[in-house]
Design a protein around this motif. Structure first.
Motif, PDB file in Angstrom:
ATOM      1  N   THR B  76       0.848  -1.203   0.000  1.00  0.00           N
ATOM      2  CA  THR B  76       0.000   0.000   0.000  1.00  0.00           C
ATOM      3  C   THR B  76       0.884   1.254   0.000  1.00  0.00           C
ATOM      4  OG1 THR B  76      -1.543  -1.221   1.359  1.00  0.00           O
ATOM      5  CG2 THR B  76      -1.875   1.153   1.224  1.00  0.00           C
ATOM      6  N   PRO B  77       0.558   2.207  -0.862  1.00  0.00           N
ATOM      7  CA  PRO B  77       1.349   3.444  -0.844  1.00  0.00           C
ATOM      8  C   PRO B  77       1.221   4.168   0.506  1.00  0.00           C
ATOM      9  CG  PRO B  77      -0.048   3.353  -2.793  1.00  0.00           C
ATOM     10  CD  PRO B  77      -0.463   2.228  -1.908  1.00  0.00           C
ATOM     11  N   ILE B  78       2.349   4.548   1.048  1.00  0.00           N
ATOM     12  CA  ILE B  78       2.347   5.334   2.288  1.00  0.00           C
ATOM     13  C   ILE B  78       3.175   6.587   2.047  1.00  0.00           C
ATOM     14  CG2 ILE B  78       2.873   5.363   4.756  1.00  0.00           C
ATOM     15  CD1 ILE B  78       2.900   2.315   4.697  1.00  0.00           C
ATOM     16  N   LEU B  79       2.546   7.733   2.184  1.00  0.00           N
ATOM     17  CA  LEU B  79       3.268   8.991   1.981  1.00  0.00           C
ATOM     18  C   LEU B  79       3.502   9.672   3.316  1.00  0.00           C
ATOM     19  CD1 LEU B  79       1.464  10.521  -1.127  1.00  0.00           C
ATOM     20  CD2 LEU B  79       3.454   9.032  -1.038  1.00  0.00           C
ATOM     21  N   MET B  80       4.711  10.195   3.480  1.00  0.00           N
ATOM     22  CA  MET B  80       5.027  10.918   4.708  1.00  0.00           C
ATOM     23  C   MET B  80       4.886  12.416   4.445  1.00  0.00           C
ATOM     24  SD  MET B  80       5.997   8.214   6.323  1.00  0.00           S
ATOM     25  CE  MET B  80       6.447   8.963   7.860  1.00  0.00           C
ATOM     26  N   LEU B  81       4.372  13.119   5.454  1.00  0.00           N
ATOM     27  CA  LEU B  81       4.337  14.576   5.356  1.00  0.00           C
ATOM     28  C   LEU B  81       5.551  15.095   6.119  1.00  0.00           C
ATOM     29  CD1 LEU B  81       0.570  15.064   6.206  1.00  0.00           C
ATOM     30  CD2 LEU B  81       1.636  15.064   3.972  1.00  0.00           C
ATOM     31  N   THR B  82       6.532  15.580   5.399  1.00  0.00           N
ATOM     32  CA  THR B  82       7.755  16.023   6.077  1.00  0.00           C
ATOM     33  C   THR B  82       7.979  17.505   5.832  1.00  0.00           C
ATOM     34  OG1 THR B  82       9.108  15.580   4.160  1.00  0.00           O
ATOM     35  CG2 THR B  82       8.883  13.806   5.742  1.00  0.00           C
ATOM     36  N   TRP B 101       7.083  11.089  -0.154  1.00  0.00           N
ATOM     37  CA  TRP B 101       6.809  12.125   0.826  1.00  0.00           C
ATOM     38  C   TRP B 101       6.173  13.328   0.155  1.00  0.00           C
ATOM     39  CZ3 TRP B 101      11.690  10.232  -0.286  1.00  0.00           C
ATOM     40  CH2 TRP B 101      12.432  11.011  -1.182  1.00  0.00           C
ATOM     41  N   LEU B 102       5.616  14.150   0.985  1.00  0.00           N
ATOM     42  CA  LEU B 102       5.034  15.402   0.533  1.00  0.00           C
ATOM     43  C   LEU B 102       5.594  16.441   1.491  1.00  0.00           C
ATOM     44  CD1 LEU B 102       3.007  16.657  -1.403  1.00  0.00           C
ATOM     45  CD2 LEU B 102       1.226  16.208   0.257  1.00  0.00           C
ATOM     46  N   VAL B 103       6.182  17.493   0.920  1.00  0.00           N
ATOM     47  CA  VAL B 103       6.879  18.444   1.776  1.00  0.00           C
ATOM     48  C   VAL B 103       5.930  19.528   2.264  1.00  0.00           C
ATOM     49  CG1 VAL B 103       8.770  20.089   1.901  1.00  0.00           C
ATOM     50  CG2 VAL B 103       9.051  17.973   0.634  1.00  0.00           C
ATOM     51  N   LYS B 104       5.944  19.729   3.588  1.00  0.00           N
ATOM     52  CA  LYS B 104       5.157  20.820   4.192  1.00  0.00           C
ATOM     53  C   LYS B 104       5.947  22.115   4.044  1.00  0.00           C
ATOM     54  CE  LYS B 104       2.974  18.374   8.057  1.00  0.00           C
ATOM     55  NZ  LYS B 104       2.923  18.351   9.528  1.00  0.00           N
ATOM     56  N   PRO B 105       5.354  23.252   3.882  1.00  0.00           N
ATOM     57  CA  PRO B 105       3.917  23.419   3.699  1.00  0.00           C
ATOM     58  C   PRO B 105       3.487  23.110   2.262  1.00  0.00           C
ATOM     59  CG  PRO B 105       5.023  25.549   3.681  1.00  0.00           C
ATOM     60  CD  PRO B 105       6.077  24.524   3.906  1.00  0.00           C
ATOM     61  N   PHE B 106       2.320  22.542   2.151  1.00  0.00           N
ATOM     62  CA  PHE B 106       1.786  22.290   0.817  1.00  0.00           C
ATOM     63  C   PHE B 106       0.381  22.862   0.757  1.00  0.00           C
ATOM     64  CE2 PHE B 106       1.091  18.625   3.553  1.00  0.00           C
ATOM     65  CZ  PHE B 106      -0.281  18.503   3.501  1.00  0.00           C
ATOM     66  N   ASN B 107      -0.083  23.130  -0.431  1.00  0.00           N
ATOM     67  CA  ASN B 107      -1.451  23.615  -0.549  1.00  0.00           C
ATOM     68  C   ASN B 107      -2.330  22.494  -1.103  1.00  0.00           C
ATOM     69  OD1 ASN B 107      -1.303  23.586  -3.365  1.00  0.00           O
ATOM     70  ND2 ASN B 107      -0.480  25.669  -3.411  1.00  0.00           N
ATOM     71  N   PRO B 108      -3.639  22.660  -1.046  1.00  0.00           N
ATOM     72  CA  PRO B 108      -4.528  21.583  -1.458  1.00  0.00           C
ATOM     73  C   PRO B 108      -4.233  21.066  -2.876  1.00  0.00           C
ATOM     74  CG  PRO B 108      -5.786  23.258  -0.327  1.00  0.00           C
ATOM     75  CD  PRO B 108      -4.396  23.790  -0.457  1.00  0.00           C
ATOM     76  N   ASP B 109      -3.859  21.955  -3.780  1.00  0.00           N
ATOM     77  CA  ASP B 109      -3.604  21.508  -5.156  1.00  0.00           C
ATOM     78  C   ASP B 109      -2.396  20.579  -5.225  1.00  0.00           C
ATOM     79  OD1 ASP B 109      -5.740  22.995  -5.977  1.00  0.00           O
ATOM     80  OD2 ASP B 109      -4.527  24.786  -6.359  1.00  0.00           O
TER      81      ASP B 109
END
Lengths: 723, 120
Positions: B76-82, B101-109
């Motif tokens: 299962t894909p697991i993405l980290m918010l870092t 991963w998805l880098v904070k800060p991010f916006n909804p888009d």
């Protein structure tokens, strides 16, 4: 899709304030000599969340400020740096600063805290002593921007994923799909590494691919598809087409391509180690340096519009939003009650459909049940507004910490009964009076350490905040083990201010009570802690506005204790129903001193045409409700009517009524919200028979009746002399 | 409807993520820490996990390890918010078995773009 982020702001502010409170209390509990890892972690997490949230919701100033705080915390957490007492103070300053930024942002004001820059500089200076660990863009960002103009007609990609790629949930198909979204993609698979069928582990990947993407996109777009797998995979990305293009792109991108002779000299400094690590495989290279920049630029591109839309929103929605966090158990119990109410309702409905007299007992039983359900429901709903008093108490450790430092006193703060629950509105309004009392204890109560030792007391003074329920009230006690109130000085001061006469013989409690009179302050020198003109009279008035009371006890040399008594809620009032003519009014029970039948001998007329009641050794002005409200009473003659003596605004008045009716709890409905403000009336309620009854506001009535305070004082002083 | 498990100790982030994803037609389950997330993932099979790293009780890295040990969540894909600064966290997350991963800060888009990238 565009989503209005401002809808999450309120929650963000609330949780940030909570986070700041957590940081503050954890910092105050920290002992620099013996740092607890979990406490540091807790502080770090709070700062981290605030940073993340403020960045996401467009509050970049807070995000940038918190970033330096977080970085230092991270270094302390990681053991790279020792925590010192100075750091704790600096962190506390930062917490204050962030809180003020939040306040401004919440009020939709521009974020402008003058000291923010200084505090941030302090952090940066500390951090500059060592590797800052992030913050400024890495050199790769610049390289990334520099190469952005070199976009060839397409890319040739060699991709050999790590064996375990599937185990991280990364499906190569996903990457191909993403690449294909940029343009036509040709995929050819190399199956040479595939073992014999018996040797295959179905969870591993044995395939390699050669891809050709025909799209005029930046290399960063290609990199992005492989961003998450770049470390465990072999990836070579080369431009398709002409030789000049190849050179242009290689400079920034492909340092290990042996076919290009110019390349080794032009190779960027930062990429050298990567080559050294890969001695044998000359046709591969890692693209690691490009990972971060791709994200940076994406974020850069999208950040400004988000900020704009936010500021455009600001003016439109100047609505005060306030919310309350309610424990799930409270909501559950509410739902439970409603469930029972529905059962009772359906039972009564059933009864009513074909009712015969023989079902009367059942009906009465049902009605009984209904009233019980209603009562329980009412209690549950009230409980929703209740919060533990720790919400108010939590500010005191910091206050005491800071003030005892400034004043050179040693003080320990004890808090008891922090889980005692109190109505949210009462809680919000009791904060300031409590602060005042605690400051007062700090300033006037607790002695300096040397004086304490001389008096044979422990060097460290103790202030105790204690909250508990008693009957339908909540009691909050502020106690100190200081010097106690100075009876003689209060007396002298009161005489000097003409609050009492020199001949007055007063009991200790009466003398202590004088400190709550307007214009009374014994502080010989005005400190910035207390005695700023705002006196104990304001404390008492604020508490009285909440239908509460405050008393003081004191023992010379042992300490003083202030007792605040508050109703559990402002929404329900214990009322005394009184009748004037055909109208029924409600007096708050707490303000009633006594009720009596008047007779001629007790009534005096003083100059100015005001009738006063002589009550023992006091003269109390009489207020005729029928006159004020312009209604027809049953009795105009003072002899037939009843007098209710009430206290409000630090004075007593006697209110003339026709009859005293029942005492009952009434639910207060705001008149202001539903109609408009009416002087002399604090609200309305609906009585059992459905009629509306007004709740009287004593201090408003006093104003309406034109009774002047000095008049009361004068007749009181006269009475004092006469007695 | 694909199910996404959103894990963050910050309620505002969780709400933002949930609101965005629900708006895009995903079914969202929320959890406030790793432990809660693990319990929920065990009772409901989700198609993607989106988790913060720094959380009380059980952090994001530990969550990934626990999830990967479950047969249902091997792939299962697991993405980290870092955050940008936490480079080593990305690596730690990867070696624990995180997908990306998805880098904070991010916006909804940005969030939706990343989710779509993974979910297809």
């Amino acid at each position: 899709m565009s989503i209005d982020l401002s809808q999450f702001h309120q929650v963000f502010f609330e949780e940030s304030y909570e986070g700041l409170d957590i940081m503050e209390s954890a910092l105050l509990n920290l002992d620099p000599a013996n740092v607890d890892a979990e406490t540091i972690n807790q502080i770090f997490r709070a700062a981290h969340s605030i940073k993340g949230g403020s960045g996401t919701f467009g509050f970049s100033q807070v995000a940038e400020f918190t970033h330096v705080v977080e970085t230092l915390l991270d270094q302390i957490r990681g053991g790279e740096r020792e925590l010192t007492a100075n750091f704790v103070e600096l962190f506390l300053e930062a917490v204050d600063c962030i809180r003020r930024m939040m306040n401004q942002l919440e009020a939709k004001e521009p974020c402008d805290i003058p000291e923010a820059a200084t505090i941030r500089k302090n952090f940066e200076d500390i951090l500059a002593g060592k590797d800052t660990g992030g913050g400024s863009p890495s050199p790769a960002t610049i390289a990334d921007e520099a190469k952005a103009d070199a976009a060839p007609s397409g890319w040739k990609i060699y991709f050999k994923p790590g064996e375990d790629i599937m185990r991280t949930g990364n499906d190569p198909l996903r990457m191909f799909r993403e690449l294909a979204s940029h343009g036509p993609l040709t995929v050819s698979v190399v199956v040479d590494d595939l073992p014999s069928i018996s040797g295959i582990d179905p969870e591993k990947s044995y395939l390699r691919w050669n891809l050709e993407l025909l799209a005029n996109v930046d290399k960063s777009a290609v990199d992005e598809a492989f961003e998450w797998v770049v470390d465990e995979s072999e990836i070579v990305i080369e431009p398709l087409g002409g030789a000049e293009q190849a050179i242009a792109a290689t400079e920034a991108v492909s340092p290990a391509q042996p076919a290009t002779p110019v390349q080794p000299a032009a190779q960027p400094e930062s990429a050298k180690p990567a080559v050294a690590d890969l001695p044998a495989q000359t046709n591969t290279q890692t693209t690691a340096p490009a990972v971060t920049p791709a994200v940076v630029s994406a974020e850069k591109a999208s950040a400004p519009p988000a900020t704009e839309s936010k500021s455009a929103k600001v003016d439109k929605s100047k609505v005060e939003v306030s919310s309350i966090r309610v424990g799930i158990d409270k909501v559950d119990s509410l739902i439970n009650m409603v469930g029972e109410l529905v059962i009772t309702q359906s039972m009564l409905g059933e009864l009513g459909r074909d009712f015969t007299m023989d079902k009367l007992p059942k009906l009465l039983e049902g009605l009984d049940q209904l009233s019980q359900n209603t009562r329980e429901l009412q209690e549950s709903v009230m409980r929703i507004r209740m919060l533990p008093i720790s919400f108010t108490f939590s500010r005191f450790p910091r206050l005491v910490h800071d003030l005892s430092r400034t004043m050179g006193k040693k003080i320990e703060l004890k808090m008891i009964g922090e889980n005692t629950e109190l109505d949210k509105t009462v809680m919000e309004r009791i904060g300031d009076p409590l602060v005042h009392l605690v400051r007062n204890s700090l300033d006037h109560g607790i002695e300096k350490p040397e004086d304490r030792i001389k008096a044979g007391k422990p060097e460290t003074g103790v202030i105790t905040l204690n909250a508990y329920h008693q009957g339908g009230n909540i009691i909050i006690k502020v106690q100190d083990d200081g010097a106690g109130l100075n009876r003689d000085r209060i007396r002298e001061k009161a005489i000097a201010n003409r609050l009492i006469a020199e001949t007055d013989k007063l009991a200790d409690e009466q003398i202590y009570d004088l400190i709550f009179r307007p214009g009374f302050s014994t502080a010989e020198k005005i400190t910035d802690i207390s005695g700023r003109g705002v006196g104990m009279d304001v404390v008492r008035r604020n508490i009285q506005e909440l239908n509460g009371s405050v008393e003081v006890e004191s023992d010379p040399g042992v300490g003083s204790s202030f007792t605040i008594r508050l109703p559990l809620t402002l929404a329900i009032l214990d009322g005394q129903l009184v009748r004037v003519g055909e109208h029924v009014y409600i007096l708050p029970l707490i303000s009633i001193v006594e009720s009596l039948q008047s007779f001629k001998g007790m009534i005096h007329r003083v100059a100015g045409g005001c009738d006063v009641l002589r009550l023992r050794n006091e003269y109390v002005p009489i207020i005729r409700l029928w006159k004020i409200f312009n209604i027809e009473p049953e009795y105009r003659d003072l002899d037939d009517a009843l007098l209710v003596v009430v206290e409000g605004d630090n004075m007593k008045v006697a209110i003339l009524v026709d009859d005293l009716l029942a005492q009952q709890q009434v639910v207060i409905k705001s008149l202001e919200e539903n109609y408009r403000r009416v002087e002399g009336v604090s609200g309305a309620t609906i009585l059992g028979d459905g009629t509306v009854s007004l709740i009287l506001d004593i201090s408003g009535l006093i104003k309406l009746a034109g009774v002047r305070r000095d008049e009361y004082k004068r007749v009181k002083n006269d009475s004092g002399r006469a007695a | 409807m694909p199910k996404i498990l959103a894990v963050d100790d910050s309620a505002s982030m969780r709400q933002m993520v949930a609101f965005t994803l629900k708006g895009a037609g995903y079914d969202v389950i929320e959890a406030a820490d790793g432990k809660q997330a693990l319990d929920k993932a065990k009772t409901t099979q989700v198609d993607l996990v989106l988790s913060d790293v720094n959380m009380p009780v059980m952090d994001g890295i530990a969550l990934v390890k626990e999830l990967r040990a479950l047969p249902n969540y091997k792939f299962t894909p697991i993405l980290m918010l870092t955050t940008e600064s936490a480079g080593d966290k990305k690596m730690e997350g990867k070696s624990a078995g995180a997908t990306g991963w998805l880098v904070k800060p991010f916006n909804p888009d940005q969030l939706l773009a990343t989710i779509k990238k993974v979910m297809g």
